[in-house]
Design a protein around this motif. Structure first.
Motif, PDB file in Angstrom:
ATOM      1  N   UNK A  66      15.464   3.040  12.657  1.00 23.36           N
ATOM      2  CA  UNK A  66      15.708   4.335  12.033  1.00 23.36           C
ATOM      3  C   UNK A  66      15.455   5.447  13.051  1.00 23.36           C
ATOM      4  N   UNK A  67      16.192   6.541  12.903  1.00 27.43           N
ATOM      5  CA  UNK A  67      16.128   7.612  13.895  1.00 27.43           C
ATOM      6  C   UNK A  67      15.640   8.939  13.322  1.00 27.43           C
ATOM      7  N   UNK A  68      14.961   8.900  12.154  1.00 27.99           N
ATOM      8  CA  UNK A  68      14.533  10.154  11.537  1.00 27.99           C
ATOM      9  C   UNK A  68      13.133  10.579  11.957  1.00 27.99           C
ATOM     10  N   UNK A  69      12.476   9.805  12.829  1.00 25.06           N
ATOM     11  CA  UNK A  69      11.162  10.195  13.324  1.00 25.06           C
ATOM     12  C   UNK A  69      10.012   9.832  12.415  1.00 25.06           C
ATOM     13  N   UNK A  70      10.292   9.242  11.243  1.00 31.51           N
ATOM     14  CA  UNK A  70       9.229   8.867  10.306  1.00 31.51           C
ATOM     15  C   UNK A  70       8.674   7.492  10.669  1.00 31.51           C
ATOM     16  N   UNK A  71       7.522   7.181  10.114  1.00 31.77           N
ATOM     17  CA  UNK A  71       6.912   5.868  10.283  1.00 31.77           C
ATOM     18  C   UNK A  71       7.184   5.034   9.037  1.00 31.77           C
ATOM     19  N   UNK A  72       7.661   3.802   9.238  1.00 32.89           N
ATOM     20  CA  UNK A  72       7.947   2.883   8.143  1.00 32.89           C
ATOM     21  C   UNK A  72       7.066   1.649   8.331  1.00 32.89           C
ATOM     22  N   UNK A  73       6.187   1.401   7.374  1.00 34.95           N
ATOM     23  CA  UNK A  73       5.268   0.279   7.470  1.00 34.95           C
ATOM     24  C   UNK A  73       5.324  -0.559   6.200  1.00 34.95           C
ATOM     25  N   UNK A  74       5.105  -1.865   6.352  1.00 31.39           N
ATOM     26  CA  UNK A  74       5.067  -2.775   5.203  1.00 31.39           C
ATOM     27  C   UNK A  74       3.687  -3.412   5.111  1.00 31.39           C
ATOM     28  N   UNK A  75       3.107  -3.362   3.906  1.00 30.72           N
ATOM     29  CA  UNK A  75       1.862  -4.083   3.647  1.00 30.72           C
ATOM     30  C   UNK A  75       2.212  -5.538   3.349  1.00 30.72           C
ATOM     31  N   UNK A  76       1.682  -6.450   4.160  1.00 32.77           N
ATOM     32  CA  UNK A  76       1.942  -7.872   3.973  1.00 32.77           C
ATOM     33  C   UNK A  76       0.632  -8.588   3.653  1.00 32.77           C
ATOM     34  N   UNK A  77       0.748  -9.746   3.025  1.00 28.10           N
ATOM     35  CA  UNK A  77      -0.437 -10.489   2.612  1.00 28.10           C
ATOM     36  C   UNK A  77      -0.202 -11.977   2.786  1.00 28.10           C
ATOM     37  N   UNK A  78      -1.222 -12.669   3.271  1.00 28.02           N
ATOM     38  CA  UNK A  78      -1.152 -14.125   3.395  1.00 28.02           C
ATOM     39  C   UNK A  78      -1.528 -14.817   2.092  1.00 28.02           C
ATOM     40  N   UNK A  79      -1.962 -14.035   1.100  1.00 22.88           N
ATOM     41  CA  UNK A  79      -2.315 -14.588  -0.207  1.00 22.88           C
ATOM     42  C   UNK A  79      -1.100 -14.555  -1.127  1.00 22.88           C
ATOM     43  N   UNK A  80      -0.922 -15.552  -1.991  1.00 19.95           N
ATOM     44  CA  UNK A  80       0.217 -15.538  -2.917  1.00 19.95           C
ATOM     45  C   UNK A  80       0.090 -14.498  -4.015  1.00 19.95           C
ATOM     46  N   UNK A  81      -1.104 -13.918  -4.175  1.00 18.37           N
ATOM     47  CA  UNK A  81      -1.318 -12.914  -5.203  1.00 18.37           C
ATOM     48  C   UNK A  81      -2.777 -12.535  -5.286  1.00 18.37           C
ATOM     49  N   UNK A  82      -3.110 -11.743  -6.281  1.00 18.47           N
ATOM     50  CA  UNK A  82      -4.480 -11.277  -6.477  1.00 18.47           C
ATOM     51  C   UNK A  82      -5.219 -12.261  -7.384  1.00 18.47           C
ATOM     52  N   UNK A  83      -6.389 -12.681  -6.939  1.00 23.07           N
ATOM     53  CA  UNK A  83      -7.176 -13.683  -7.645  1.00 23.07           C
ATOM     54  C   UNK A  83      -8.390 -13.046  -8.314  1.00 23.07           C
ATOM     55  N   UNK A  84      -9.003 -13.783  -9.218  1.00 21.79           N
ATOM     56  CA  UNK A  84     -10.215 -13.313  -9.888  1.00 21.79           C
ATOM     57  C   UNK A  84     -11.292 -12.993  -8.858  1.00 21.79           C
ATOM     58  N   UNK A  85     -11.912 -11.821  -8.979  1.00 26.60           N
ATOM     59  CA  UNK A  85     -12.959 -11.403  -8.054  1.00 26.60           C
ATOM     60  C   UNK A  85     -12.472 -10.620  -6.860  1.00 26.60           C
ATOM     61  N   UNK A  86     -11.147 -10.547  -6.655  1.00 26.26           N
ATOM     62  CA  UNK A  86     -10.617  -9.790  -5.527  1.00 26.26           C
ATOM     63  C   UNK A  86     -10.819  -8.294  -5.736  1.00 26.26           C
ATOM     64  N   UNK A  87     -11.173  -7.618  -4.651  1.00 21.03           N
ATOM     65  CA  UNK A  87     -11.286  -6.162  -4.634  1.00 21.03           C
ATOM     66  C   UNK A  87     -10.493  -5.674  -3.427  1.00 21.03           C
ATOM     67  N   UNK A  88      -9.413  -4.961  -3.677  1.00 20.60           N
ATOM     68  CA  UNK A  88      -8.586  -4.428  -2.598  1.00 20.60           C
ATOM     69  C   UNK A  88      -8.947  -2.965  -2.366  1.00 20.60           C
ATOM     70  N   UNK A  89      -9.261  -2.647  -1.105  1.00 17.25           N
ATOM     71  CA  UNK A  89      -9.607  -1.278  -0.713  1.00 17.25           C
ATOM     72  C   UNK A  89      -8.578  -0.816   0.315  1.00 17.25           C
ATOM     73  N   UNK A  90      -7.710   0.119  -0.088  1.00 12.74           N
ATOM     74  CA  UNK A  90      -6.637   0.615   0.778  1.00 12.74           C
ATOM     75  C   UNK A  90      -6.868   2.095   1.045  1.00 12.74           C
ATOM     76  N   UNK A  91      -6.895   2.471   2.319  1.00 14.55           N
ATOM     77  CA  UNK A  91      -7.107   3.859   2.713  1.00 14.55           C
ATOM     78  C   UNK A  91      -6.002   4.285   3.665  1.00 14.55           C
ATOM     79  N   UNK A  92      -5.347   5.395   3.310  1.00 13.64           N
ATOM     80  CA  UNK A  92      -4.216   5.890   4.090  1.00 13.64           C
ATOM     81  C   UNK A  92      -4.470   7.346   4.446  1.00 13.64           C
ATOM     82  N   UNK A  93      -4.375   7.664   5.729  1.00 12.64           N
ATOM     83  CA  UNK A  93      -4.542   9.036   6.199  1.00 12.64           C
ATOM     84  C   UNK A  93      -3.266   9.447   6.924  1.00 12.64           C
ATOM     85  N   UNK A  94      -2.539  10.404   6.333  1.00 10.79           N
ATOM     86  CA  UNK A  94      -1.301  10.900   6.937  1.00 10.79           C
ATOM     87  C   UNK A  94      -1.618  12.263   7.548  1.00 10.79           C
ATOM     88  N   UNK A  95      -1.641  12.310   8.862  1.00 12.58           N
ATOM     89  CA  UNK A  95      -2.068  13.511   9.571  1.00 12.58           C
ATOM     90  C   UNK A  95      -1.013  14.618   9.473  1.00 12.58           C
TER      91      UNK A  95
END
Length: 265
Positions: A36-65
């Motif tokens: 892409x040539x629009x100057x933006x950042x394109x990112x994909x969140x990937x996971x090695x787990x097939x899904x969310x399991x009992x007891x999982x806690x996902x902490x996602x932090x995103x800082x867009x300057x």
């Protein structure tokens, strides 16, 4: 298991890039916008787990300057597996002045007896654009698990200069809520929510009228569009297929991302 993903997006000379990243298992972060040539950042969140399991806690932090643009993508449908306990996810997003953040993930599929709570908290400064959505399915319909999950909740809060400007709370409890009843899902099996707002004082009435006409062309859905007190709107859709909603939300995202209302959908 507590799993963490932290990313920071910076802008330099009109180009947005991944300035810093920290992940723990099962997360990975991959660039997907190399061509892409629009100057933006394109990112994909990937996971090695097939899904969310009992007891999982996902902490996602995103800082867009300041002045950076980020379009975050998901890898696939998010499965919430059978649980004896519960799982949760917290996503904190900080948008600095002049930044853009867009996140339209794949639908969530809650399996039987799953309990999941999600909290998305976004702090947005001036001259910013925000797009975020969610789609919740009825579960594994073809496995006889329609509305067999225990608890699903997604809370979205958006703050501008520490003032709450948007709060959306989706809570579904099939054991105590008649989801097929009037005022709830009314016979539909899937629910989608799409939120757009900006702090640029840009009017959204043309967008609302355009998307309303497009929605009228969709089959087997019920929908509504609400204008926000701030410069934005919420699209709510009820339907019978996650793919239909996801495709539509991605097209809406494209229109808003390119800032073109007259584009063909």
């Amino acid at each position: 298991m507590v799993s963490t993903l932290k990313i920071e997006i910076e802008e330099r000379d009109g180009e947005s890039f991944l300035r810093d990243a920290y992940v723990t298992q099962p997360f990975r972060i991959m660039p997907v916008g190399q061509y892409k040539s629009d100057g933006a950042s394109y990112l994909m969140i990937m996971s090695s787990s097939p899904g969310i399991l009992s007891g999982d806690v996902y902490d996602i932090q995103v800082n867009v300057k300041e002045n950076a643009r980020l379009q975050l993508q998901s890898q696939s449908y998010q499965r919430l597996f059978n649980m004896e306990g519960s799982a949760s996810q917290i996503m904190n997003v900080k948008m600095e002045k002049g930044s853009s953040f867009s996140y339209v993930p794949h639908p969530v599929v809650p399996h039987e007896d799953s309990t999941f709570k999600s909290h998305n908290k976004i702090n947005i400064e001036d001259d910013c654009d925000l797009t975020i959505s969610e789609i919740i399915t009825c579960g594994r319909k073809h496995h006889g698990e329609t509305f067999k999950y225990a608890h699903f909740q997604n809370l979205l809060e958006v703050y501008h200069h520490d003032r709450l400007i948007l709060k959306d709370n989706v809570l579904l409890r099939p054991d105590i809520m008649p989801l097929a009843a009037m005022g709830l899902l009314e016979g539909f099996t899937h629910q989608g929510t799409f939120v757009y707002l900006n702090t640029k004082n840009e009017d959204v009435k043309e967008h609302i009228e355009f998307f309303f006409k497009v929605l009228e062309g969709l089959e087997n859905v019920a929908f509504g569009i609400s204008e926000l007190e701030s410069n934005g709107f919420v699209i709510r859709i009820l339907g019978h297929g996650g793919e239909q909603m996801f495709d539509f939300f991605r097209k809406v995202q494209d229109v808003l991302w390119e800032e073109k209302v007259a584009i063909q959908i």
